[in-house]
Design an enzyme around this catalytic site. Structure first.
Site, PDB file in Angstrom:
ATOM      1  CG  ASP A 137     -14.069   6.704   6.771  1.00 17.21           C
ATOM      2  OD1 ASP A 137     -14.591   5.626   6.822  1.00 17.21           O
ATOM      3  OD2 ASP A 137     -12.626   6.625   6.800  1.00 17.21           O
ATOM      4  NE  ARG A 142      -4.161  -2.075   1.976  1.00 12.83           N
ATOM      5  CZ  ARG A 142      -4.931  -2.068   2.892  1.00 12.83           C
ATOM      6  NH1 ARG A 142      -5.460  -1.021   3.689  1.00 12.83           N
ATOM      7  NH2 ARG A 142      -5.851  -2.768   2.863  1.00 12.83           N
TER       8      ARG A 142
HETATM    9  C1  LIG Z   1     -13.811  -1.703   7.090  1.00 11.65           C
HETATM   10  S1  LIG Z   1     -14.492  -0.114   7.165  1.00 11.65           S
HETATM   11  C2  LIG Z   1     -16.077  -0.268   7.834  1.00 11.65           C
HETATM   12  C3  LIG Z   1     -17.104   0.416   6.995  1.00 11.65           C
HETATM   13  C4  LIG Z   1     -18.596   0.180   7.712  1.00 11.65           C
HETATM   14  N1  LIG Z   1     -18.652   0.874   8.895  1.00 11.65           N
HETATM   15  C5  LIG Z   1     -18.948  -1.051   7.622  1.00 11.65           C
HETATM   16  O1  LIG Z   1     -19.280  -1.676   8.832  1.00 11.65           O
HETATM   17  O2  LIG Z   1     -19.205  -1.585   6.576  1.00 11.65           O
HETATM   18  C6  LIG Z   1     -13.442   0.732   8.292  1.00 11.65           C
HETATM   19  C7  LIG Z   1     -13.596   2.310   8.015  1.00 11.65           C
HETATM   20  O3  LIG Z   1     -13.017   2.985   9.027  1.00 11.65           O
HETATM   21  C8  LIG Z   1     -12.346   4.089   8.902  1.00 11.65           C
HETATM   22  N2  LIG Z   1     -11.255   4.413   9.905  1.00 11.65           N
HETATM   23  C9  LIG Z   1     -10.350   3.821  10.231  1.00 11.65           C
HETATM   24  N3  LIG Z   1      -9.614   4.535  11.311  1.00 11.65           N
HETATM   25  C10 LIG Z   1     -10.355   5.427  11.616  1.00 11.65           C
HETATM   26  C11 LIG Z   1     -10.274   6.608  12.238  1.00 11.65           C
HETATM   27  N4  LIG Z   1      -9.276   6.914  13.294  1.00 11.65           N
HETATM   28  N5  LIG Z   1     -11.320   7.762  12.424  1.00 11.65           N
HETATM   29  C12 LIG Z   1     -12.291   7.348  11.497  1.00 11.65           C
HETATM   30  N6  LIG Z   1     -12.434   6.245  10.782  1.00 11.65           N
HETATM   31  C13 LIG Z   1     -11.543   5.492  10.764  1.00 11.65           C
HETATM   32  C14 LIG Z   1     -11.588   3.627   7.560  1.00 11.65           C
HETATM   33  O4  LIG Z   1     -11.210   4.672   6.778  1.00 11.65           O
HETATM   34  C15 LIG Z   1     -12.845   2.672   6.788  1.00 11.65           C
HETATM   35  O5  LIG Z   1     -13.622   3.608   6.034  1.00 11.65           O
END
Ligand SMILES: C[S@@+](CC[C@H](N)C(=O)[O-])C[C@H]1O[C@@H](n2cnc3c(N)ncnc32)[C@H](O)[C@@H]1O
Length: 276
Positions: A145, A44
């Protein structure tokens, strides 16, 4: 063009580089990369080296520490954004019942706190419309996000048609428009859904969140798994003042908040309310 190394890697990548990546993504996003994720981190971050034209990880990681724009791109590169419409579907059945039970003259506020590419907040909007009909105009959804790139996708609301394959024909017809011409093979979310949602970047790790509660519902699904327990707890403690006694907090099915039992009580399968 660089010659791939013996291991097939274009760039030299040491354990020190990997440990530095781990440190930086933990500090800035709370993401706790395990030692087994070295290959993933290489792949990545190497993409960022190619885009920026930087030829060593050491130099690139120095840039990440000094330039906020590249730090943002670095974070975007390391987040995992897997999501789907109606993921973990029983949550939306419970949400629909809940919305019917709280509906009143006031605005109902929902916060989707790790909204990724938008499928989850659009599912929340569809659920509200299906549950409340015309009263759904009282529902406001805040979708946030840390990843600024996925937020752009979410805001555009355009998806490959196979992303909605599993939805019922009624939902597809009601909430999506089929793309034509250069949008052939895509669908776009109808404005009825878009109008209910505000998208905003927000890092759950930040001390101050620029948002206004209280929220009737908080979705925080499949993001806590990337954080250690201390980070999870500090975030959960910040959710509590944004909730009322009736509010519900939805976590992902593989997540649990037993370590926050003094502030949250279980209300259903990975659903929590605040402890009284
Ligand atoms: C696996 S996805 C889950 C998406 C959705 N909530 C679902 O359950 O389908 C995790 C998301 O968390 C976000 N994320 C990771 N670290 C974060 C942070 N410190 N603050 C806010 N969002 C974060 C990522 O960018 C990603 O889009």
């Amino acid at each position: 063009m660089n010659i791939p190394t013996i291991q097939g890697r274009q760039f030299h990548f040491t354990d020190e580089d990997f440990q530095q990546i781990r440190k930086l993504i933990y500090e800035h996003a709370g993401i706790n990369l395990s030692n087994s994720k070295s290959e993933m981190a290489y792949n990545r971050v190497a993409r960022r080296l190619r885009v920026t034209g930087v030829t060593s990880f050491e130099e690139y990681l120095r840039i990440v520490q000094t330039q906020s724009a590249e730090r943002e791109a670095f974070i975007n590169a390391l987040t995992t954004n897997l999501t789907a419409f109606f993921r973990e579907p029983e949550h939306f059945t419970i949400l629909a019942d809940y919305l019917r039970s709280v509906v009143s003259n006031r605005t109902i506020k929902i916060w989707c706190s790790a909204s990724s590419t938008g499928e989850e907040p659009y599912t929340l909007a569809m659920t509200a419309i299906e549950a409340l009909g015309s009263l759904s105009s009282c529902v406001q959804i805040l979708a946030t996000d840390i990843d600024t790139q996925v937020l752009k996708t979410a805001e555009a609301g355009i998806y490959s048609i196979d992303r909605i394959e599993k939805l019922s024909p009624e939902l597809k017809k009601r909430f999506f428009l089929k793309g034509k011409g250069d949008q052939q093979g895509n669908v776009s979310v109808r404005s009825e859904l878009k109008n209910m949602i505000t998208f905003q970047s927000l890092n759950l790790l930040e001390k101050n969140w620029n948002i206004q509660g209280p929220f009737d519902v908080i979705f925080c699904r499949n993001v806590m798994i990337y954080f250690d327990k201390d980070t999870q707890l500090s975030i959960l403690k910040k959710f509590v003042p944004l909730m009322t006694k009736e509010s519900l907090l939805f976590a992902g099915h593989s997540e649990n908040f037993y370590h926050a039992a003094d502030i949250l009580v279980k209300k259903g399968r990975t659903i929590y309310g605040i402890a009284s």
